[in-house]
Scaffold this motif. Structure first.
Motif, mmCIF file in Angstrom:
data_model
loop_
_atom_site.group_PDB
_atom_site.id
_atom_site.type_symbol
_atom_site.label_atom_id
_atom_site.label_comp_id
_atom_site.label_asym_id
_atom_site.label_seq_id
_atom_site.Cartn_x
_atom_site.Cartn_y
_atom_site.Cartn_z
ATOM 1 N N ALA A 50 0.851 -1.206 -0.098
ATOM 2 C CA ALA A 50 -0.121 0.046 -0.266
ATOM 3 C C ALA A 50 1.106 1.622 0.149
ATOM 4 O O ALA A 50 0.688 1.683 -1.212
ATOM 5 C CB ALA A 50 -1.055 0.254 1.470
ATOM 6 N N ASP A 97 0.707 1.391 -3.909
ATOM 7 C CA ASP A 97 -0.196 2.418 -3.921
ATOM 8 C C ASP A 97 -1.060 1.078 -3.757
ATOM 9 O O ASP A 97 -2.310 1.326 -4.828
ATOM 10 C CB ASP A 97 -0.520 3.247 -4.599
ATOM 11 N N THR A 126 -4.365 -1.251 -3.374
ATOM 12 C CA THR A 126 -5.405 -1.294 -2.356
ATOM 13 C C THR A 126 -6.045 -3.227 -2.484
ATOM 14 O O THR A 126 -6.058 -3.492 -3.354
ATOM 15 C CB THR A 126 -6.548 -0.549 -2.857
#
Length: 300
Positions: A266, A270, A272
C-alpha cells in the motif's frame, strides 16, 4: 506439524523478525520484476542465496555430502521448493497485488497437512485437521473472490498460479522430510538452492536471454534483499525459530506475513485490496490456528 512448544520472548521476537523479512520479500520481488524477467529474477534469488549459504557452511566447517543420490534429491527438492513455486509466484505477482499474493501463500500450510496425511503414516487427518483445512480452503476461495469462479481472466490465472506454487511447497516439505532429514538443514538448503540454480541458469538463458548485470540501483537492492536476506538469511533464521518454537508454533509466521506485505504494498506501490481479501484472510487465519492447535486442542 503437531510439534508444539512453549514460546519464549526470544522465540516470539525471532518469529516476528522472520515474518518481517518474508513479508518484505513480496514487495522486493515485485520491484525487481519491473526490470528483470520472471525466470531470471528467480535465478538471481537462488544463485546469490546459494553462494551466501555455501560461504556460511564453509565457515561452519559442516560436512558436504558427496553421494550422487543425495545430490539427486537436492535437484528434485530444488524443482519442488524453488524453481516451480518461485516461478509461478513471480509470474502471478505481475498481475495481482503483493498483499493478495502473501495471503494466498498462506495456503502452503493447508496443502502441507493434506500432503503429509497422504505420504506419512504418523500424519493422519483428524477431525480438527479436517475442520482447519476446510476453513483454510474457504478462506482462500473468499480471498480470490467467489465471483471469480464464474469468470476467467489473467488475474484469475495469476491467482491459480500462486495457489499451485503453494501446493509445490507442500510437496517439497514432504520430499525434504523423506529424503533430506538426515542432513544439516543448512546443507540441505544450500544443496537445494544449488540444484535450483543448475536448472534455472540454462532455462533463463533459453527463455530470457543473457543475464544482464546492468540494472537500476533499486532493482539490485530488491534482488539483494530477496536473495541474500529473505532467502539465505531467512533459512538460517527459520531453523533457529524451528528449534526454539517447534513446527506448530512456527506455522504462526504464515499469519504474520500478510499484514507486512499488505502495508508495504500500500505504501510503496499504492496497492489496495478488496474487502473480500481481508475476510478470506480471517477465515484462513482461523483455519491455520485450528491446525496449529491454538484453537480447539484439548489442554491437559
Amino acid at each position: 506439524m503437531s510439534d508444539q512448544k512453549t514460546m519464549s520472548a526470544r522465540a516470539w521476537a525471532e518469529l516476528f523478525l522472520l515474518a518481517l523479512i518474508w513479508g518484505g520479500s513480496f514487495l522486493a520481488i515485485r520491484v525487481a520484476l519491473d526490470e528483470v524477467p520472471v525466470i531470471t529474477s528467480v535465478l538471481h534469488r537462488t544463485g546469490w542465496a546459494m553462494i551466501a549459504l555455501w560461504l556460511v557452511i564453509l565457515a561452519m566447517r559442516l560436512p558436504i555430502p558427496r553421494e550422487p543420490r543425495v545430490w539427486g534429491a537436492f535437484l528434485v527438492m530444488g524443482l519442488l521448493n524453488n524453481v516451480i513455486p518461485f516461478g509461478l509466484m513471480a509470474w502471478g505477482q505481475l498481475y495481482i497485488e503483493t498483499g493478495l499474493t502473501s495471503i494466498l501463500n498462506a495456503a502452503t500450510a493447508i496443502f502441507g497437512v493434506l500432503v503429509a496425511a497422504v505420504v506419512f503414516a504418523d500424519e493422519s487427518l483428524t477431525a480438527r485437521k479436517i475442520i482447519g483445512v476446510g476453513l483454510g480452503f474457504l478462506g482462500v476461495a473468499v480471498a480470490i473472490g467467489l465471483q471469480n469462479f464464474t469468470t476467467f481472466n489473467i488475474q484469475s490465472l495469476a491467482q491459480l498460479a500462486i495457489i499451485a506454487g503453494t501446493f509445490f511447497y507442500a510437496l517439497a516439505s514432504a520430499w525434504g522430510r523423506a529424503k533430506l532429514s538426515h542432513l544439516s538443514p543448512y546443507v540441505a538448503a544450500a544443496g537445494m538452492l544449488t540444484g535450483s540454480t543448475v536448472v534455472l541458469l540454462p532455462l533463463a538463458l533459453l527463455v530470457d536471454g543473457p543475464v544482464s548485470m546492468s540494472l537500476q540501483a533499486d532493482t539490485w537492492l530488491a534482488i539483494g534483499y530477496y536473495a541474500v536476506i529473505a532467502t539465505a538469511g531467512a533459512y538460517l533464521l527459520y531453523y533457529r525459530v524451528l528449534a526454539m518454537a517447534g513446527s506448530g508454533n512456527l506455522m504462526l509466521v504464515t499469519l504474520l506475513i500478510p499484514p507486512v506485505a499488505i502495508v508495504l504494498g500500500a505504501f510503496v506501490r499504492d496497492e489496495t485490496l478488496m474487502p473480500q481479501a481481508f475476510v478470506g484472510f480471517t477465515l484462513l487465519a482461523v483455519g491455520l490456528l485450528i491446525l496449529n492447535g491454538t484453537i480447539g486442542r484439548r489442554r491437559n
